[in-house]
Write a protein that holds these residues in place. Sequence first.
Motif, mmCIF file in Angstrom:
data_model
loop_
_atom_site.group_PDB
_atom_site.id
_atom_site.type_symbol
_atom_site.label_atom_id
_atom_site.label_comp_id
_atom_site.label_asym_id
_atom_site.label_seq_id
_atom_site.Cartn_x
_atom_site.Cartn_y
_atom_site.Cartn_z
ATOM 1 N N ILE A 221 1.135 -1.190 0.168
ATOM 2 C CA ILE A 221 -0.031 -0.071 -0.017
ATOM 3 C C ILE A 221 1.175 1.303 0.021
ATOM 4 O O ILE A 221 0.526 2.116 -0.802
ATOM 5 N N LEU A 222 1.885 1.154 0.902
ATOM 6 C CA LEU A 222 2.994 2.415 0.959
ATOM 7 C C LEU A 222 3.422 2.593 -0.257
ATOM 8 O O LEU A 222 3.700 3.993 -0.942
ATOM 9 N N SER A 223 4.070 1.592 -1.023
ATOM 10 C CA SER A 223 4.519 1.783 -2.253
ATOM 11 C C SER A 223 3.900 1.977 -3.469
ATOM 12 O O SER A 223 4.278 3.188 -4.235
ATOM 13 N N GLY A 226 3.140 5.829 -2.916
ATOM 14 C CA GLY A 226 4.512 6.444 -3.005
ATOM 15 C C GLY A 226 4.615 6.519 -4.711
ATOM 16 O O GLY A 226 5.016 7.631 -5.375
ATOM 17 N N PHE A 227 4.403 5.684 -5.679
ATOM 18 C CA PHE A 227 4.367 5.565 -7.039
ATOM 19 C C PHE A 227 3.542 6.445 -7.694
ATOM 20 O O PHE A 227 3.601 7.035 -8.539
ATOM 21 N N SER A 228 2.261 6.475 -7.032
ATOM 22 C CA SER A 228 1.268 6.954 -7.602
ATOM 23 C C SER A 228 1.190 8.794 -7.546
ATOM 24 O O SER A 228 0.888 9.433 -8.240
ATOM 25 N N PHE A 229 2.148 9.093 -6.391
ATOM 26 C CA PHE A 229 2.066 10.544 -6.103
ATOM 27 C C PHE A 229 3.614 11.200 -6.531
ATOM 28 O O PHE A 229 3.967 12.231 -6.224
ATOM 29 N N GLN A 233 10.024 6.230 -7.223
ATOM 30 C CA GLN A 233 9.997 5.927 -8.762
ATOM 31 C C GLN A 233 9.250 4.551 -9.037
ATOM 32 O O GLN A 233 9.660 3.488 -8.463
ATOM 33 N N THR A 234 8.449 4.362 -9.976
ATOM 34 C CA THR A 234 7.654 3.329 -10.616
ATOM 35 C C THR A 234 8.624 2.324 -11.081
ATOM 36 O O THR A 234 9.413 2.749 -11.974
ATOM 37 N N PRO A 235 8.641 1.164 -10.709
ATOM 38 C CA PRO A 235 9.444 0.026 -11.566
ATOM 39 C C PRO A 235 8.908 0.021 -12.913
ATOM 40 O O PRO A 235 7.746 -0.013 -13.268
ATOM 41 N N THR A 236 9.849 -0.273 -13.827
ATOM 42 C CA THR A 236 9.551 -0.354 -15.253
ATOM 43 C C THR A 236 9.363 -1.902 -15.519
ATOM 44 O O THR A 236 8.840 -2.186 -16.888
ATOM 45 N N GLN A 237 9.859 -2.734 -14.950
ATOM 46 C CA GLN A 237 9.436 -4.449 -14.865
ATOM 47 C C GLN A 237 9.283 -4.904 -13.490
ATOM 48 O O GLN A 237 9.653 -4.334 -12.474
ATOM 49 N N ILE A 238 8.611 -6.070 -13.402
ATOM 50 C CA ILE A 238 8.305 -6.884 -12.243
ATOM 51 C C ILE A 238 9.465 -7.989 -12.103
ATOM 52 O O ILE A 238 9.959 -8.298 -11.038
ATOM 53 N N LEU A 239 9.659 -8.855 -13.153
ATOM 54 C CA LEU A 239 10.158 -10.060 -13.211
ATOM 55 C C LEU A 239 11.615 -9.811 -14.084
ATOM 56 O O LEU A 239 11.878 -9.278 -14.897
ATOM 57 N N SER A 366 12.555 -1.748 -6.097
ATOM 58 C CA SER A 366 11.803 -0.336 -6.151
ATOM 59 C C SER A 366 11.080 0.014 -4.947
ATOM 60 O O SER A 366 10.600 1.245 -5.242
ATOM 61 N N ILE A 367 11.056 -1.075 -4.145
ATOM 62 C CA ILE A 367 10.370 -0.621 -2.917
ATOM 63 C C ILE A 367 11.096 0.524 -2.091
ATOM 64 O O ILE A 367 12.277 0.426 -1.859
ATOM 65 N N PRO A 368 10.496 1.728 -1.731
ATOM 66 C CA PRO A 368 10.849 2.803 -1.067
ATOM 67 C C PRO A 368 11.401 2.669 0.119
ATOM 68 O O PRO A 368 10.515 1.848 0.790
ATOM 69 N N SER A 369 12.126 3.169 0.890
ATOM 70 C CA SER A 369 12.692 3.018 2.101
ATOM 71 C C SER A 369 11.467 3.377 3.016
ATOM 72 O O SER A 369 11.420 2.960 4.318
ATOM 73 N N PHE A 370 10.684 4.461 2.752
ATOM 74 C CA PHE A 370 9.479 4.669 3.567
ATOM 75 C C PHE A 370 8.415 3.602 3.615
ATOM 76 O O PHE A 370 7.531 3.714 4.627
ATOM 77 N N ALA A 371 8.631 2.604 2.963
ATOM 78 C CA ALA A 371 7.722 1.466 3.142
ATOM 79 C C ALA A 371 8.469 0.410 3.817
ATOM 80 O O ALA A 371 7.683 -0.383 4.181
ATOM 81 N N ILE A 372 9.679 0.543 4.033
ATOM 82 C CA ILE A 372 10.574 -0.455 4.943
ATOM 83 C C ILE A 372 10.428 -0.354 6.263
ATOM 84 O O ILE A 372 10.341 -0.906 7.102
#
Length: 455
Positions: A221-223, A226-229, A233-239, A366-372
């Motif tokens: 949820i936090l990530s 963060g990506f939405s606002f 930085q939104t990840p360009t790929q997942i796998l 891509s997970i930001p530190s404020f979500a960690i």
Amino acid sequence: MKPKESQSKKEILQSTESKNEGVLERYFKLKAKQTNIKTEFMAGFTIFLSMLYVIPVSSEILSHAGMPKDALITAVTLVTILSTFACGFYANTPVAMSVGMGLNAYFTYGIVQGAGIPWQQALGIVFISGVVFVIVSFSNFRIWILKSIPKNLRFALCVGLGAFLATIGLKGLGFFVLQNGNLLLGDLSNASTLLGTLGILLILFLYTIKIKGAFILGIAILSIVGFSFGIAQTPTQILSSPASLAPLAFQLEILSVLKFSFIPIILTLMITDLFDSLGTLSGIGTKVNLFHALEGNHKKHDQALEKTLQVDAIATTMGSLFGVSTTTSFLESASGVTMGGRSGLSAIFTALFFCFTLFMLPLFLSIPSFAIYPILVVVGVAMFLEIVRIDFSDYPSAVASFFVILLMPLTTSITIGLSAGFLVYLLLLILQRQWRQIHLGLIFIALLSLLPFIL
């Protein structure tokens, strides 16, 4: 002929499945443990969801020690898979293992940053502490340690670790800052600090109402916010393919840490890992009596406990070769036990689920530190609540517990906090002339506790 052939194939398939179930039943003793394959599967999946947060959180913490984060993600995942599988297969207990949350924080902020020890040498210290733990887990020395240290100090260790973790989490979020030697409130108008602070409340809420996978859900949820606002930085790929272990694997330095001055850190890691594991296993097994030795019966042979501790110790030693800090049992395994998991098969299913995460490198990076950092705070809160188990009517151990809890976060050192507690406890026993409480084991540990203050 075709219907008969079709029926014959069906019978063969059913016979094969029955034999496979029979093998699993016999090895994991499913009927004796009052469980079945379906229940173990669901228990394993529940543990996986509860523990998934470990990969991004541990890799983030250890990266602050100067280690490459992409390689850490692979290393943490592999150690989680191998140690959890080994526990399920060898110990036949529903216990999952991974890099310890409090111990990885101590590795980074206490040993590497606090003591100025390079991470290569710090891994060597982890390796040696693991070897010592292996010796302890295969001998009766484990029982001697348990009897030598009062319960209050064991609980205080858990509480102090919780305060230590929460302090790191709040500091990482910028919730407070250190200026001119004073601890001041940080800039809460900062977007990442504000979002992280709200994240603590969100995850506390999810954890309190016992949502399965509360930590990983909070991170997600936090990530996403963060990506939405545009805060992250939104990840360009997942796998993608797993990152190479080359920058971490076998980079530890063992010979250079074989010094008298490193003994306190080595023993602190070993004792902390032992108590962490015993406390965790006690929490996992209390409701269903998985480990009777932890209920106070030290005379009866507890093979399940011994084998689980042996896997824990060996995993710590092997994990340092992969490039990660101390490996330990995880309390999240209790979520699987709650779902009915009773055997090592649930741990094996957990390990298999973690195999899929090896290919999620871009997502974890891509997970930001404020979500960690909110996870560290909430885990710290959960550990700190063990303070209710401290018997404050026992004056010497209660006062010693105070120093353990206070000094761990203030000095960013588990070693200093624990050592101070032992010394204060022995001193108060002497002053109060409680000679019956003073025994060889306590004197030995107290003498070792002097080392951090004189070296």
